[in-house]
Write a protein that holds these residues in place. Structure first.
Motif, mmCIF file in Angstrom:
data_model
loop_
_atom_site.group_PDB
_atom_site.id
_atom_site.type_symbol
_atom_site.label_atom_id
_atom_site.label_comp_id
_atom_site.label_asym_id
_atom_site.label_seq_id
_atom_site.Cartn_x
_atom_site.Cartn_y
_atom_site.Cartn_z
ATOM 1 N N MET A 91 -27.070 -1.727 -31.572
ATOM 2 C CA MET A 91 -26.444 -2.713 -30.716
ATOM 3 C C MET A 91 -26.524 -2.201 -29.273
ATOM 4 N N PRO A 92 -26.901 -3.048 -28.345
ATOM 5 C CA PRO A 92 -26.966 -2.627 -26.944
ATOM 6 C C PRO A 92 -25.588 -2.194 -26.431
ATOM 7 N N LYS A 93 -25.604 -1.285 -25.475
ATOM 8 C CA LYS A 93 -24.344 -0.744 -24.952
ATOM 9 C C LYS A 93 -23.491 -1.813 -24.280
ATOM 10 N N LEU A 94 -24.143 -2.759 -23.609
ATOM 11 C CA LEU A 94 -23.389 -3.806 -22.917
ATOM 12 C C LEU A 94 -22.670 -4.721 -23.908
ATOM 13 N N VAL A 95 -23.303 -5.012 -25.043
ATOM 14 C CA VAL A 95 -22.671 -5.845 -26.068
ATOM 15 C C VAL A 95 -21.481 -5.102 -26.674
ATOM 16 N N ALA A 96 -21.660 -3.809 -26.932
ATOM 17 C CA ALA A 96 -20.553 -3.008 -27.466
ATOM 18 C C ALA A 96 -19.399 -2.957 -26.466
ATOM 19 N N LEU A 97 -19.723 -2.835 -25.192
ATOM 20 C CA LEU A 97 -18.696 -2.837 -24.153
ATOM 21 C C LEU A 97 -17.956 -4.166 -24.134
ATOM 22 N N TYR A 98 -18.687 -5.263 -24.271
ATOM 23 C CA TYR A 98 -18.066 -6.588 -24.276
ATOM 24 C C TYR A 98 -17.145 -6.764 -25.487
ATOM 25 N N ILE A 99 -17.601 -6.347 -26.651
ATOM 26 C CA ILE A 99 -16.786 -6.486 -27.866
ATOM 27 C C ILE A 99 -15.517 -5.648 -27.748
ATOM 28 N N ARG A 100 -15.653 -4.434 -27.210
ATOM 29 C CA ARG A 100 -14.484 -3.572 -27.035
ATOM 30 C C ARG A 100 -13.515 -4.198 -26.033
ATOM 31 N N SER A 101 -14.033 -4.780 -24.972
ATOM 32 C CA SER A 101 -13.177 -5.418 -23.974
ATOM 33 C C SER A 101 -12.456 -6.629 -24.552
ATOM 34 N N VAL A 102 -13.148 -7.399 -25.368
ATOM 35 C CA VAL A 102 -12.521 -8.565 -26.000
ATOM 36 C C VAL A 102 -11.420 -8.123 -26.959
ATOM 37 N N ALA A 103 -11.667 -7.073 -27.724
ATOM 38 C CA ALA A 103 -10.650 -6.570 -28.650
ATOM 39 C C ALA A 103 -9.417 -6.084 -27.892
ATOM 40 N N ILE A 104 -9.628 -5.359 -26.804
ATOM 41 C CA ILE A 104 -8.499 -4.886 -26.002
ATOM 42 C C ILE A 104 -7.760 -6.069 -25.384
ATOM 43 N N GLY A 105 -8.494 -7.052 -24.881
ATOM 44 C CA GLY A 105 -7.874 -8.220 -24.260
ATOM 45 C C GLY A 105 -7.019 -9.016 -25.234
ATOM 46 N N PHE A 106 -7.520 -9.226 -26.446
ATOM 47 C CA PHE A 106 -6.738 -9.984 -27.420
ATOM 48 C C PHE A 106 -5.560 -9.182 -27.955
ATOM 49 N N ALA A 107 -5.694 -7.849 -28.019
ATOM 50 C CA ALA A 107 -4.549 -7.022 -28.406
ATOM 51 C C ALA A 107 -3.466 -7.087 -27.331
ATOM 52 N N LEU A 108 -3.878 -7.028 -26.071
ATOM 53 C CA LEU A 108 -2.906 -7.161 -24.984
ATOM 54 C C LEU A 108 -2.256 -8.549 -24.985
ATOM 55 N N ALA A 109 -3.022 -9.565 -25.335
ATOM 56 C CA ALA A 109 -2.463 -10.919 -25.403
ATOM 57 C C ALA A 109 -1.429 -11.018 -26.518
ATOM 58 N N ALA A 110 -1.673 -10.336 -27.628
ATOM 59 C CA ALA A 110 -0.694 -10.337 -28.722
ATOM 60 C C ALA A 110 0.595 -9.641 -28.288
ATOM 61 N N VAL A 111 0.455 -8.518 -27.586
ATOM 62 C CA VAL A 111 1.641 -7.820 -27.071
ATOM 63 C C VAL A 111 2.376 -8.695 -26.056
ATOM 64 N N PHE A 112 1.614 -9.355 -25.193
ATOM 65 C CA PHE A 112 2.206 -10.252 -24.197
ATOM 66 C C PHE A 112 2.961 -11.394 -24.866
ATOM 67 N N LEU A 113 2.350 -12.009 -25.868
ATOM 68 C CA LEU A 113 3.011 -13.114 -26.568
ATOM 69 C C LEU A 113 4.261 -12.627 -27.288
ATOM 70 N N GLY A 114 4.173 -11.445 -27.885
ATOM 71 C CA GLY A 114 5.360 -10.875 -28.519
ATOM 72 C C GLY A 114 6.481 -10.650 -27.521
ATOM 73 N N GLY A 115 6.131 -10.159 -26.338
ATOM 74 C CA GLY A 115 7.142 -9.954 -25.306
ATOM 75 C C GLY A 115 7.740 -11.257 -24.814
ATOM 76 N N VAL A 116 6.908 -12.266 -24.658
ATOM 77 C CA VAL A 116 7.409 -13.578 -24.216
ATOM 78 C C VAL A 116 8.364 -14.160 -25.251
ATOM 79 N N LEU A 117 8.008 -14.038 -26.512
ATOM 80 C CA LEU A 117 8.881 -14.575 -27.564
ATOM 81 C C LEU A 117 10.148 -13.742 -27.707
ATOM 82 N N TRP A 118 10.036 -12.424 -27.601
ATOM 83 C CA TRP A 118 11.193 -11.558 -27.767
ATOM 84 C C TRP A 118 12.197 -11.776 -26.636
ATOM 85 N N LEU A 119 11.694 -11.925 -25.395
ATOM 86 C CA LEU A 119 12.578 -12.130 -24.251
ATOM 87 C C LEU A 119 12.962 -13.592 -24.057
#
Length: 101
Positions: free
Chosen positions: A1-29
């Motif tokens: 797999m090209p390095k740029l594609v791996a970088l994109y997939i890793r960035s998407v995974a981090i972004g959606f994990a942060l979105a889950a944490v953000f949504l959890g915080g919004v619901l908790w507060l």
């Protein structure tokens, strides 16, 4: 797999994990009463999924942009310098002329 594609997939995974944490915080507060709206509605799961996906797209885009900007090579050029103007031989220079008034 090209390095740029791996970088994109890793960035998407981090972004959606942060979105889950953000949504959890919004619901908790219970920001803007969203917890009551989501848990009190029959379509609350759809609303939570939409919040997660839309925030995930934004956070993933930001993560990828940061990662791409960090790929830039370090500028090893000279730093600082003087404020003296650079003049080249034969180049026209402005001359101050006093008025006769």
């Amino acid at each position: 797999m090209p390095k740029l594609v791996a970088l994109y997939i890793r960035s998407v995974a981090i972004g959606f994990a942060l979105a889950a944490v953000f949504l959890g915080g919004v619901l908790w507060l219970d920001i803007a009463g969203l917890r009551g709206l989501i848990f009190g509605s029959s379509m609350g799961l759809v609303a939570a999924a939409m919040l997660w996906v839309f925030n995930g797209v934004v956070f993933a885009g930001v993560q990828f942009a940061i990662a791409v900007m960090k790929l830039a090579e370090a500028d090893d050029g000279p730093r600082g310098g003087t404020r003296a103007p650079v003049t080249r031989p034969g180049e026209l220079q402005p001359v101050r002329i006093r008025s006769a008034r």
